[in-house]
Design a protein around this motif. Sequence first.
Motif, PDB file in Angstrom:
ATOM      1  N   ASP A 277     -17.663  12.869 -27.075  1.00 14.17           N
ATOM      2  CA  ASP A 277     -16.999  14.077 -26.587  1.00 14.17           C
ATOM      3  C   ASP A 277     -15.969  14.563 -27.606  1.00 14.17           C
ATOM      4  O   ASP A 277     -14.776  14.279 -27.502  1.00 14.17           O
ATOM      5  CB  ASP A 277     -16.339  13.794 -25.245  1.00 14.17           C
ATOM      6  N   THR A 278     -16.432  15.313 -28.598  1.00 13.99           N
ATOM      7  CA  THR A 278     -15.587  15.820 -29.671  1.00 13.99           C
ATOM      8  C   THR A 278     -15.752  17.333 -29.796  1.00 13.99           C
ATOM      9  O   THR A 278     -16.579  17.947 -29.128  1.00 13.99           O
ATOM     10  CB  THR A 278     -15.973  15.170 -31.012  1.00 13.99           C
TER      11      THR A 278
ATOM     12  N   ARG B 184     -30.238  20.077 -23.486  1.00 15.19           N
ATOM     13  CA  ARG B 184     -30.072  18.609 -23.381  1.00 15.19           C
ATOM     14  C   ARG B 184     -28.606  18.215 -23.513  1.00 15.19           C
ATOM     15  O   ARG B 184     -28.123  17.333 -22.793  1.00 15.19           O
ATOM     16  CB  ARG B 184     -30.894  17.915 -24.473  1.00 15.19           C
ATOM     17  N   PHE B 185     -27.881  18.886 -24.371  1.00 15.41           N
ATOM     18  CA  PHE B 185     -26.488  18.525 -24.602  1.00 15.41           C
ATOM     19  C   PHE B 185     -25.581  19.041 -23.491  1.00 15.41           C
ATOM     20  O   PHE B 185     -24.568  18.410 -23.171  1.00 15.41           O
ATOM     21  CB  PHE B 185     -26.059  19.008 -25.992  1.00 15.41           C
TER      22      PHE B 185
ATOM     23  N   GLU C 141     -22.654  17.404 -18.419  1.00 14.23           N
ATOM     24  CA  GLU C 141     -22.576  17.577 -16.965  1.00 14.23           C
ATOM     25  C   GLU C 141     -22.795  16.274 -16.213  1.00 14.23           C
ATOM     26  O   GLU C 141     -22.254  16.070 -15.119  1.00 14.23           O
ATOM     27  CB  GLU C 141     -23.598  18.627 -16.524  1.00 14.23           C
ATOM     28  N   SER C 142     -23.576  15.366 -16.805  1.00  8.31           N
ATOM     29  CA  SER C 142     -23.853  14.086 -16.145  1.00  8.31           C
ATOM     30  C   SER C 142     -22.810  13.012 -16.471  1.00  8.31           C
ATOM     31  O   SER C 142     -22.905  11.890 -15.986  1.00  8.31           O
ATOM     32  CB  SER C 142     -25.239  13.581 -16.555  1.00  8.31           C
ATOM     33  N   GLY C 143     -21.838  13.354 -17.291  1.00  5.00           N
ATOM     34  CA  GLY C 143     -20.804  12.384 -17.663  1.00  5.00           C
ATOM     35  C   GLY C 143     -21.278  11.333 -18.633  1.00  5.00           C
ATOM     36  O   GLY C 143     -20.711  10.233 -18.695  1.00  5.00           O
ATOM     37  N   ALA C 144     -22.295  11.675 -19.425  1.00 10.65           N
ATOM     38  CA  ALA C 144     -22.896  10.688 -20.329  1.00 10.65           C
ATOM     39  C   ALA C 144     -22.230  10.622 -21.700  1.00 10.65           C
ATOM     40  O   ALA C 144     -22.628   9.808 -22.532  1.00 10.65           O
ATOM     41  CB  ALA C 144     -24.386  10.995 -20.511  1.00 10.65           C
ATOM     42  N   LEU C 145     -21.239  11.468 -21.935  1.00 15.72           N
ATOM     43  CA  LEU C 145     -20.602  11.467 -23.251  1.00 15.72           C
ATOM     44  C   LEU C 145     -19.642  10.281 -23.391  1.00 15.72           C
ATOM     45  O   LEU C 145     -18.910   9.927 -22.466  1.00 15.72           O
ATOM     46  CB  LEU C 145     -19.833  12.768 -23.475  1.00 15.72           C
ATOM     47  N   THR C 146     -19.645   9.697 -24.567  1.00 18.63           N
ATOM     48  CA  THR C 146     -18.711   8.625 -24.898  1.00 18.63           C
ATOM     49  C   THR C 146     -17.383   9.230 -25.335  1.00 18.63           C
ATOM     50  O   THR C 146     -17.361  10.293 -25.963  1.00 18.63           O
ATOM     51  CB  THR C 146     -19.277   7.776 -26.055  1.00 18.63           C
TER      52      THR C 146
ATOM     53  N   ARG D 204     -25.115   2.317 -29.076  1.00 19.42           N
ATOM     54  CA  ARG D 204     -25.789   2.270 -27.781  1.00 19.42           C
ATOM     55  C   ARG D 204     -26.764   1.120 -27.671  1.00 19.42           C
ATOM     56  O   ARG D 204     -27.196   0.767 -26.567  1.00 19.42           O
ATOM     57  CB  ARG D 204     -26.502   3.596 -27.524  1.00 19.42           C
ATOM     58  N   ASP D 205     -27.132   0.508 -28.794  1.00 24.24           N
ATOM     59  CA  ASP D 205     -28.081  -0.599 -28.799  1.00 24.24           C
ATOM     60  C   ASP D 205     -27.388  -1.958 -28.834  1.00 24.24           C
ATOM     61  O   ASP D 205     -28.069  -2.996 -28.806  1.00 24.24           O
ATOM     62  CB  ASP D 205     -29.011  -0.490 -30.010  1.00 24.24           C
ATOM     63  N   LEU D 206     -26.072  -1.987 -28.940  1.00 25.06           N
ATOM     64  CA  LEU D 206     -25.361  -3.257 -29.084  1.00 25.06           C
ATOM     65  C   LEU D 206     -24.891  -3.781 -27.728  1.00 25.06           C
ATOM     66  O   LEU D 206     -24.673  -3.038 -26.805  1.00 25.06           O
ATOM     67  CB  LEU D 206     -24.157  -3.059 -30.005  1.00 25.06           C
TER      68      LEU D 206
END
Length: 236
Positions: free
Chosen positions: A177-178, A197-198, A203-208, A234-236
């Motif tokens: 979220d920048t 998509r962005f 809207e879904s609160g998926a931003l870090t 996201r893979d760690l």
Amino acid sequence: MSALVWISGASAGIGAALAAAVPFPDARVIDISRRGGTPNHLKADLSDPADWIRVEDHFTQELAAYDGERVVFIHNAGTITPIGPAGGTDPDAYARAVLLNSAAPQVLGAAFLRASAHLACERHLVMLSSGAAKTAYAGWSSYNAGKAAVEQWVRTVGQEQPVDGCRVIAVAPGVVDTGMQAEIRATDEESFPAVARFHALEESGALTTPEDAAAGIWSLLSRDLPNGSCVDLRDL
């Protein structure tokens, strides 16, 4: 001094969060950017090759007699602008984007390696990447190509390092979220067909948050990753 840390683009977003969360006590943190985000600021426009020379000279001067525990350079600066088909964007803006996203990481990374080669302390070079390095998005040609170039550079240079050499890695922080994300969402669908998509991610609160991204990036310095690794938080 426990560490000497450079962060490019530390005036906002992930760069500012990285500067605020440096995990080494008594570290000296230097922001390389146009605007400045830390008390120690090297003013530079990293889309201008003339300023690359100034940055290399600065690395050389600062590291000539350095006797601390570690040196770190996190190259975070980049731009999504201009967004749109490669053949339809402003040519000057496009050229600046190519210089900033593709050429500057390689030139500045090589400059840091040269300037720190004589040191026996810990050395870390971290390049900010993106999922766009692997997924092509129409309208992002200079950004996609730049991040792909960063990752391939890191893989190659990581192989070149001796056992006691600089640790070179690239990291994709996820969708953060920048201001760059706000710029993406403000783009019309004709220029960027995947813009919906962005909007959905926000809207879904998926931003870090930048702070969570920064914490994840700093954690990589203590992970046992092979030199030349390109990782996605996201893979760690």
